[in-house]
Structures are given as structure tokens and as C-alpha cells.
Design an enzyme around this catalytic site. Structure first.
Site, PDB file in Angstrom:
ATOM      1  N   HIS B 267       0.834  -1.194   0.000  1.00  0.00           N
ATOM      2  CA  HIS B 267       0.000   0.000   0.000  1.00  0.00           C
ATOM      3  C   HIS B 267       0.872   1.249   0.000  1.00  0.00           C
ATOM      4  O   HIS B 267       1.779   1.368   0.812  1.00  0.00           O
ATOM      5  CB  HIS B 267      -0.902  -0.018   1.236  1.00  0.00           C
ATOM      6  CG  HIS B 267      -2.051   0.923   1.139  1.00  0.00           C
ATOM      7  ND1 HIS B 267      -1.882   2.276   1.094  1.00  0.00           N
ATOM      8  CD2 HIS B 267      -3.375   0.711   1.045  1.00  0.00           C
ATOM      9  CE1 HIS B 267      -3.074   2.860   0.988  1.00  0.00           C
ATOM     10  NE2 HIS B 267      -3.998   1.928   0.957  1.00  0.00           N
ATOM     11  N   ARG B 338      -2.666   1.119  -6.597  1.00  0.00           N
ATOM     12  CA  ARG B 338      -1.702   1.048  -5.507  1.00  0.00           C
ATOM     13  C   ARG B 338      -0.332   0.554  -5.943  1.00  0.00           C
ATOM     14  O   ARG B 338       0.694   1.072  -5.497  1.00  0.00           O
ATOM     15  CB  ARG B 338      -2.253   0.130  -4.416  1.00  0.00           C
ATOM     16  CG  ARG B 338      -3.450   0.750  -3.759  1.00  0.00           C
ATOM     17  CD  ARG B 338      -4.137  -0.194  -2.806  1.00  0.00           C
ATOM     18  NE  ARG B 338      -5.184   0.533  -2.106  1.00  0.00           N
ATOM     19  CZ  ARG B 338      -6.007  -0.012  -1.236  1.00  0.00           C
ATOM     20  NH1 ARG B 338      -5.920  -1.290  -0.959  1.00  0.00           N
ATOM     21  NH2 ARG B 338      -6.928   0.714  -0.644  1.00  0.00           N
TER      22      ARG B 338
END
Lengths: 250, 645
Positions: B267, B338
Site C-alpha cells: 500500500h 496502488r
């Protein structure tokens, strides 16, 4: 930073507990409180001793698992956060820190700093939900809800069920926890349908489980890591009274 | 060699799920009571499944490791949940969500499963609103939406920065209702340590009650594993401390294939690492990229001065800032998926432009505060800003946040067919624990969608199809030899670990494993590093089994023993992840092999050779696992190079 820790040790729910003193050294100010306990535990295991048991999981203030009473305050000295979000920069170098489990008849100690909060689950099971089943529900936008009400409902729904409100209350009352759930639903049209039944069932269960009464000291609001407002308790009292006066039975 | 049958229903894509539902077998109400189902996990997938199956009248046993089902790690999801409601009238359709998810997953997910996910996404929002989930609303009283990475429409529903919490509490409410009715029996503080197989079918589990230390045997006609992801193999991750891969790994060792284990999501927006005592990384929701702009200094000298503390971020003039995502990807800008955002941050930091410790970039709200006002930003992200300030001791309204990528989610997991059944009959896997919907990269706000889709709207159908065969099978005694043997194996394993009595703590090994994984099986991977990782993990595993120290014994609470079991599994799982990454000679989604990239540094897929799911079969301790291929067929979508420019 160095600290002296006075920690509650208790082998199991039946054993007698006592405070024991430990020392930790060279702790970074950016270290979280639970990381400081991790360091202590690694040190204890290195010395072939038993580590201190404490509950924790997400370590970002949302799961509600951590539950330490630090220097006489649930979740420690800082406002609006859980223990796991607190960092050692909140403590004075060289100070003594007293660490206890939640203390309430309804939350028996399991081991050291771990307590059993299943009473909270039982209160929710008594009626802390909307009784819809999966499927067959109307479109999400079929009932508009005033933004102000949705926001107030969200304020109440932010409760993480940690039990700090009970731990800090001199009566060990669960009113803030119960009222947050009651309010979340009472404020929404989806929850209004069974609001009377809900508040009666939840309050009855809360009383049955040995939680105390509310005497309006507001300690719960002051210590709540999610800043849940005591105005929820007022709303619950209104709902409860209304339900008593109304015809609908629990 | 077992053939993988994905059991994709006949018919055109948009009709597959209705076709399936029309033809599947059901169980009559009187028989449902006679059937037991075990659901392991109480997150969005497990909790929703247990509640929904209980409502249908099945006899459900639900297990969790926390002290309450309300604490499963789904609770920590911040930003939102996707659904194709098209309330903003901005052009969303079921097909578009399907398309975005397949493309976002870099064409490594199964079309039929993803289409079904997009199809039921709308029902999830209806369901949650009916449960009293306080989603954000507009002044009109109608639901509000925000944008998320990898999409050109606003389809994300949210409840402040606590969407996961609110959805989980909705499922927890439904579950509590069923617990009170008696259709679901809840076992808290219980950890699944083995799967029991009788005549080739999953028939139960062995658990350890982590308070009493006792081992328990539980029978069921079918077992659902919904225990989330295994990102903690990296030690530092955004996962909760107790999240682990043991249930899934146990299933693997009993014959369930493990699919794409190396597909890990990193992330892009997490608080950077600050010390070796650190126990976890904190996520800052992707929703922040709606209003925050990501940058590093344009000049290396400025970056160096910032690292030395000689310059502050606000000292850098606008023209000396490099908004590298906006520069490289003008179409999606700060809202690229991401994997792309994470790699871009690593690229800048590796090139010497990083701030903070050198492994951080800025996420800046100055422009949006100027445009919208501080109040609006506070209303949208107040709790996230507060969280940041408490952890970092810095005010993000005034100074830009520092962020860096961190391990967050596993796209890989137990291989399942269209029915979410594993290669072991009667064993199902749901939510993050399975591999099915996100391919090589998951889009933001899609994990909540998948968990609830599996739990509320898929398993209640597909499990019945399996259980309709079981109505003549009476409840079995848990004194059967298979149960006794499984329990004995668990006991021997735990006693074995306790008897090592070595010199190093469990965390010591876990941290070392995490370092190997992050270095070689993390954001950038290459053949040499992966081969090295496999050897290093093997050595570390041997050392662990000779030298780990676990104080205490089997009785009562022993958290070190719990951790030791999990880490010993991670020490095997980590190796499989490295093998999977080594096998895949291409870059796709979160799997970036440095040897396979375009001239511009973007991931380069190899569709001719790797357009398949790698499903690994356990073949014994210290034996090489066998890989099976499930070819991916794209009939409804044109496979092309992912382009966010």
C-alpha cells in the site's frame, strides 16, 4: 528514556494477583506504549521468565482490544486515543508507570492485564442490531436521511467496545457503551422500527450482567478514546422512558 | 496430477450467476437444521457468512481468535467500499466495475468471479443501509460517494474514515442476532490448528482455546476458512498483530492448493518505519489521495538537506517540487492503482529523492485546504489526520504528511473454484483468504466489497449446492480416529515447539524472516534475490526449530506458543511465496520482477507464457511443491498493457 513499571500480575482468573516491578531502559520517545511492553517481554523471555500478558491486536486504535489502566486512567494520560496509539513521549523520562487491567465485576481478569469483556457481546446480542436478514431489502437511497442525523448516528457508532467507560466509572456502569448503540439506531429510520424493544432489552441485559447505574459524573466521556458524548445517555434515557410509557413490550 | 476445475457456469458472462442460481441444488428447511457448518473467522467474509447461513437455518459454529467477533481486522479498513450504484450519474455500470477490477488486477483474475462480484456489489450497499450502517450522506439525505484509485468514476461509499468498522459492526449485529437465536454458536479466543478430513471431505477442525490451552474437536458437514491474509509473514505490515496464515496453511498441508502466494499488495500510503522496535505499520487511507498531492523535491540537494533537517518541506518552492505521479500519469495522477503508486515512490527514493529517513515521500494537502477550506478536509479525513498527529507528532494540516509503501493485502490465497470451494471437497475459502477476485493487484475499496459479497451473497448459495449432497449424512462423532489423530498431531506439534527450549525469542526469528521477505520478495524482486531468499528461509527455519525459546507450557494463556505456531508456518509459507515469485518470469500488478520491465520502467507482463493462476500443491515436508496451472481465459475483455497515462 528509562521507566519503572509497576504491573499487575495474575496467573489466572482464580489466582490472587499482585503488583510486580520491572525496569525498562533506552526506550525511544517515538516508541508506542505497547512496543515498550514488547521490549520488556523480549527482555523477560531472554531472562527465562514469563512475559506479561495483555490484549492487543490492530495497534491503530480501532479494534478495541487493548485495555490498559495506566496511572489510574484507562488508555493512559492522553485524550481521545487508545493505549496502542499512545507514544512514550507522553511520559516523563525516569518516571514510574502503574499498569493495571480494567477493574469491574462484569470484566473478570483472565490473566495479568487481560480481561473478559464478553458481557458487552451479550448486551449486543440482547438487541443491539436491526433485525433484517440478508437479501430482500429496499434500495439504499429509498429513504433519504438528514445529513445531521446520519452524522450524529455515526458519532455514536464510532464506539469501539473497549470498555474504558466501564473501567473508569465508579459505578462500573455501561451506560455510555449501551447508549451509543441505542442512539446509533434510534437516530436512523432503519433502526427506529424496533427502537422501543431494543432499548428495553439492552438495558435489562446490562442490569442483569452486574453493570452499575449512571450518576452523571461524565468520567466515561472524558476517558472515551473515541470521544463518544454523554448526550447519548440522555437520548437513551428518553428512549427508555418512552418505551416504558408506550404500549410496545420487550 | 489433479486437474483444476474452476466450474465456471455456462452462458454469457452477464448471465452466468443467474444461470448458476437457477440450476443449483438447495436444501429444504427441515434438513438445514440437521447440517453443521464451521466458519473460521468473523471478519466481513466470515461474519457475514455465519450470520447469513444461520438465518437460512443451518447450524453454524463460528470461531475467532479475538475476545469478540467485533474485533476482526476488517474493522481497520478506512476508506470505503465500491458498488455500481451509479448514483452520481457519472457513467458507472456493472461491466465498468468488472473491467476496472480485471484491469486493475493486471489481467490475472478469473472473469466469471469478478463479474459476479461487480453484479452483487449494489446489493451489499442496500443490505448495509438496512442494517443501520451510517454511511456518509449529502444534504439531500442521499448517499455520498468518493473516488478511489484505478477508477474514473465515483463509486466508493464510505463512513468517515471508518468504513470497515461500520460494515463489520453491521455484520457483527447480524451475527449477534443469530447467536441469540441459537443458530450460530460463537467460539471466541479460539485458534484453528488443524483441519480434519474424513473419506476425502473436510469434516471438522481442531482448535486451541487460548484461555484454557485445551485442544477441542469440532465436527461439521462443511468448513469455511475466512481467516484473512498472511501479510504478517513480513513481520512489519498494516495487519493486526494476531492476523496469521495458520488456518490457510493447515488447509494447504492437508491438500488445498495455494494460488498465487507471491501476489502481495504493497500500500503506497503508510506511515514510514521509524525504529527497529516497531511492531506494525499504520496505514493512511488511500482516500487521502483524492485531495492530497504526492511529491518529492525536484533537486537531490534539497532532498539531502531535508533529510539532514536543514530544510523543511514548506521551504521548497512550488517549482522545485516533483509531483511525480501527476508527471508520469497525467490521466490518473495521484489516483493511479496502488501497485503503480508504490513502485513510483520506491523509484524516487531509490534514486535519492526520498525525504525523512530517505524512505518517505510527501502527501500534501496545502492545495486542497486552500481550495476547499480546512473544515472540508477535516470533515473528510479528521480522524486520519488525528491518528497521524498522535503517531508522528506532526500536524498534517500545516506540514505535509510523510508516507511510504507497506505490506497491506494478499491477493494470493487458497485456490477456489467459482463456488468458492477449494481442492478439498467441502472446504471453502472466502474473503482475503481465497485468491479469486483481485488478480495481481487489488483496487482500493474492493476488499470490503469482496468480503461481504462472499459472505452475504455467494456462500449462502454455493454452500447449499454442496450441502444438498449431505442431507443423508448424519452428524459424526468427534471420537472418530481421524479426529483423534488430528488432535494428537497438534499436541505433538505444540509439545515439540515447547521442548526446543532454545535461546532466541519467537519475535527474533519473525523479524529476521520479515527482513528476508521485504528485501527479496517485496516491492522489487529478481531471480538471484529470490533464490537467495529460498535458501535463507530454509536456514532460518532450521535454526528456529533448534533454537526458539517459548516460556511456559500448554496450559492456560501462552501467547508465545501461539506466536511460535504462526511463525513456524510463516517460515514455510514465505518460502512458497518466493518460489511462486521465482516461477513467474514477468511483472504483473504487485509482482514486480526487475528483469521484466519496459524501457519506461513500467511492469511488463508476459501473457503468452504466464496468463495463468499458479496453484501449488503440498507434497510433503522438505519436498518441492507441485505447481498446477489454471489458464485464464478472457472472452469479454481485451487483454492489453495497463495504461494509466
Amino acid at each position: 528514556m528509562d521507566f519503572t513499571l509497576k504491573i499487575w500480575k495474575q496467573a489466572n482468573s482464580k489466582a490472587k494477583g499482585k503488583f510486580e516491578t520491572f525496569k525498562v531502559k533506552d526506550i525511544s520517545a517515538d516508541c508506542s506504549f505497547l512496543e515498550m511492553l514488547d521490549i520488556l517481554n523480549e527482555d523477560l523471555i531472554d531472562k527465562v521468565q514469563l512475559p506479561i500478558n495483555f490484549d492487543h491486536d490492530c495497534r491503530e486504535g480501532i479494534c478495541g482490544m487493548c485495555s490498559l489502566y495506566i496511572n489510574g486512567r484507562p488508555h493512559g494520560p492522553d485524550q481521545g486515543i487508545t493505549v496502542c496509539q499512545m507514544h512514550m513521549r507522553n511520559f516523563k523520562n525516569g518516571s514510574k508507570i502503574v499498569i493495571e487491567p480494567w477493574r469491574s465485576k462484569a470484566f473478570p481478569v483472565i490473566k495479568d492485564l487481560m480481561v473478559d469483556r464478553s458481557a458487552f457481546d451479550e448486551i449486543i446480542q440482547a438487541g443491539g442490531y436491526v433485525s433484517v436478514t440478508t437479501g430482500g431489502v429496499p434500495d439504499a437511497n429509498s429513504i433519504p436521511i438528514r445529513k445531521e442525523l446520519a452524522d450524529l448516528s455515526m458519532d455514536a457508532a464510532a464506539c469501539i467496545g473497549c470498555g474504558a467507560c466501564v473501567a473508569t466509572c465508579k459505578n462500573a456502569s455501561a451506560m455510555l457503551f449501551v447508549s451509543a448503540k441505542v442512539s446509533q439506531f434510534a437516530l436512523l429510520p432503519q433502526g427506529k422500527v424496533e427502537a422501543k424493544r431494543r432499548v428495553q432489552a439492552m438495558v435489562a441485559k446490562m442490569d442483569e450482567l452486574g453493570f452499575g447505574n449512571c450518576t452523571n459524573t461524565y468520567a466515561c466521556e472524558a476517558e472515551c478514546p473515541k470521544n463518544i458524548s454523554v448526550s447519548n445517555i440522555a437520548r437513551m434515557n428518553r428512549e427508555f422512558l418512552g418505551a416504558k410509557l408506550g404500549a410496545q413490550k420487550a | 496430477m489433479t486437474r483444476l476445475d474452476s466450474k465456471i457456469p455456462e452462458g454469457p458472462l452477464a448471465q452466468k450467476w443467474s444461470n448458476y442460481k437457477s440450476k443449483q441444488n438447495l436444501v429444504n428447511p427441515a434438513n438445514k437444521r440437521k447440517i453443521d457448518i464451521i466458519v473460521v473467522g468473523t471478519g466481513l467474509a466470515g461474519g457475514a457468512a455465519a450470520a447469513s447461513l444461520g438465518e437460512l437455518g443451518f447450524n453454524v459454529k463460528n470461531f475467532c481468535i479475538q475476545d469478540s467477533p467485533r474485533r476482526a481486522h476488517s474493522i481497520a479498513a478506512q476508506g470505503g467500499i465500491n458498488a455500481t450504484k451509479n448514483y452520481p450519474n457519472d457513467g458507472d455500470t456493472v461491466y465498468r466495475l468488472f473491467y476496472d477490477t480485471i484491469k486493475g488486477g493486471d489481467y490475472r483474475a478469473r472473469e466469471a468471479n469478478v463479474y459476479r462480484l461487480a453484479e452483487v456489489s449494489s446489493n451489499i450497499i442496500d443490505q448495509c443501509v438496512a442494517q443501520g450502517v451510517p454511511f456518509a450522506r449529502e444534504y439531500s439525505g442521499l448517499l455520498d460517494n468518493r473516488s478511489f484509485g484505478g477508477a474514473l468514476v465515483s463509486r466508493t461509499f464510505y463512513a468517515r474514515g471508518q468504513t470497515g468498522q461500520q460494515l463489520l459492526l453491521g455484520a457483527y449485529g447480524a451475527l449477534s442476532k443469530e447467536i441469540k437465536k441459537g443458530t450460530v454458536k460463537m467460539y471466541t479466543r479460539s485458534e484453528m490448528l488443524d483441519l480434519v478430513i474424513i473419506d476425502g471431505k473436510a469434516r471438522g477442525i481442531i482448535t486451541r482455546n487460548v484461555v484454557t490451552g485445551e485442544l477441542e474437536r469440532h465436527f461439521a458437514h462443511a468448513v469455511v476458512i475466512a481467516t484473512g491474509g498472511y501479510g504478517n509473514v513480513f513481520f512489519l505490515s498494516t495487519l493486526a498483530m494476531n492476523s496469521n496464515g495458520t488456518a490457510a496453511w493447515t488447509a494447504y498441508k492437508k491438500g488445498a492448493f495455494f494460488a498465487n502466494p507471491s501476489m502481495v499488495q504493497i500500500h503506497p500510503t503508510c506511515i514510514p518505519v521509524h525504529g527497529d522496535y516497531q511492531s506494525k505499520l499504520t496505514l493512511m487511507s488511500e482516500s487521502l489521495r483524492n485531495d492530497g498531492r504526492i511529491w518529492v523535491p525536484k533537486n537531490k540537494e534539497d532532498a539531502e538537506k531535508i533529510r539532514k533537517g536543514e530544510l523543511k518541506p514548506n521551504d521548497i518552492a512550488e517549482e522545485n517540487r516533483d509531483y511525480y505521479l501527476e508527471r508520469r500519469y497525467p490521466a490518473f495522477g495521484n489516483l493511479v492503482p496502488r501497485d503503480v503508486a508504490s513502485r513510483a515512490a520506491k523509484e524516487r527514493c531509490d534514486a535519492g529523492y526520498g525525504v525523512g529517513s530517505g524512505l518517505a515521500v510527501y502527501l500534501d494537502f496545502k492545495e486542497s485546504i486552500g481550495r476547499l477550506g480546512k473544515d472540508v478536509i477535516e470533515a473528510r479525513y479528521g480522524n486520519l489526520f488525528q491518528m497521524y498527529e498522535k503517531i508522528v507528532d506532526d500536524n498534517p494540516y500545516e506540514t505535509p504528511m510523510m508516507i511510504y509503501p507497506a505490506i497491506h493485502y494478499n491477493m494470493g490465497g487458497i485456490w477456489v473454484d467459482y463456488e468458492l470451494q477449494t481442492t478439498i471437497p467441502n472446504l471453502f475459502a472466502a474473503g482475503e483468504a481465497n485468491f479469486s477476485d483481485h488478480g495481481a493487484n487489488r483496487l482500493g475499496a474492493s476488499a470490503l466489497m469482496q468480503g461481504l459479497s462472499d459472505g452475504y451473497f455467494v456462500l449462502p448459495y454455493t454452500l447449499q449446492n454442496c450441502l444438498s449432497e449431505e442431507i443423508r449424512v448424519p452428524r459424526m462423532s468427534n471420537d472418530l480416529p481421524e479426529f483423534v489423530e488430528a488432535e494428537n498431531n497438534v499436541r505433538e506439534r505444540l509439545e515439540g515447539l515447547l521442548s526446543i527450549k532454545g535461546t532466541k525469542t519467537v519475535d527474533h526469528f519473525h523479524k529476521r524472516l520479515g527482513k528476508i521477505m521485504w528485501e527479496h520478495v517485496g516491492m522489487g524482486r529478481n531471480e538471484e534475490g529470490l533464490k537467495k531468499a529460498i535458501e535463507q528461509i530454509k536456514e532460518l527455519r532450521q535454526e528456529f526449530h533448534k533454537d526458539v525459546r517459548i516460556p511456559g507450557d500448554m496450559t492456560g494463556v501462552n501467547t508465545e506458543l501461539e506466536k511460535a505456531v504462526r511463525v513456524s508456518d510463516f517460515l514455510e509459507l514465505g518460502e512458497l511465496m518466493a518460489r511462486d515469485a521465482l516461477n513467474r518470469n514477468e511483472s504483473c500488478g504487485g509482482h514486480f520482477r526487475e528483469e521484466y520491465r519496459t524501457e519506461e520502467g513500467e511492469a511488463m507482463r508476459n501473457d503468452d507464457e504466464y496468463k495463468y493462476v499458479a496453484a501449488w500443491e503440498f507434497s510433503g515436508d522438505d519436498k518441492e511443491p507441485v505447481m498446477h496451472k489454471e489458464p485464464l481465459v478472457f472472452e469479454n475483455i481485451e487483454v492489453k498493457q495497463r495504461d494509466y497515462k
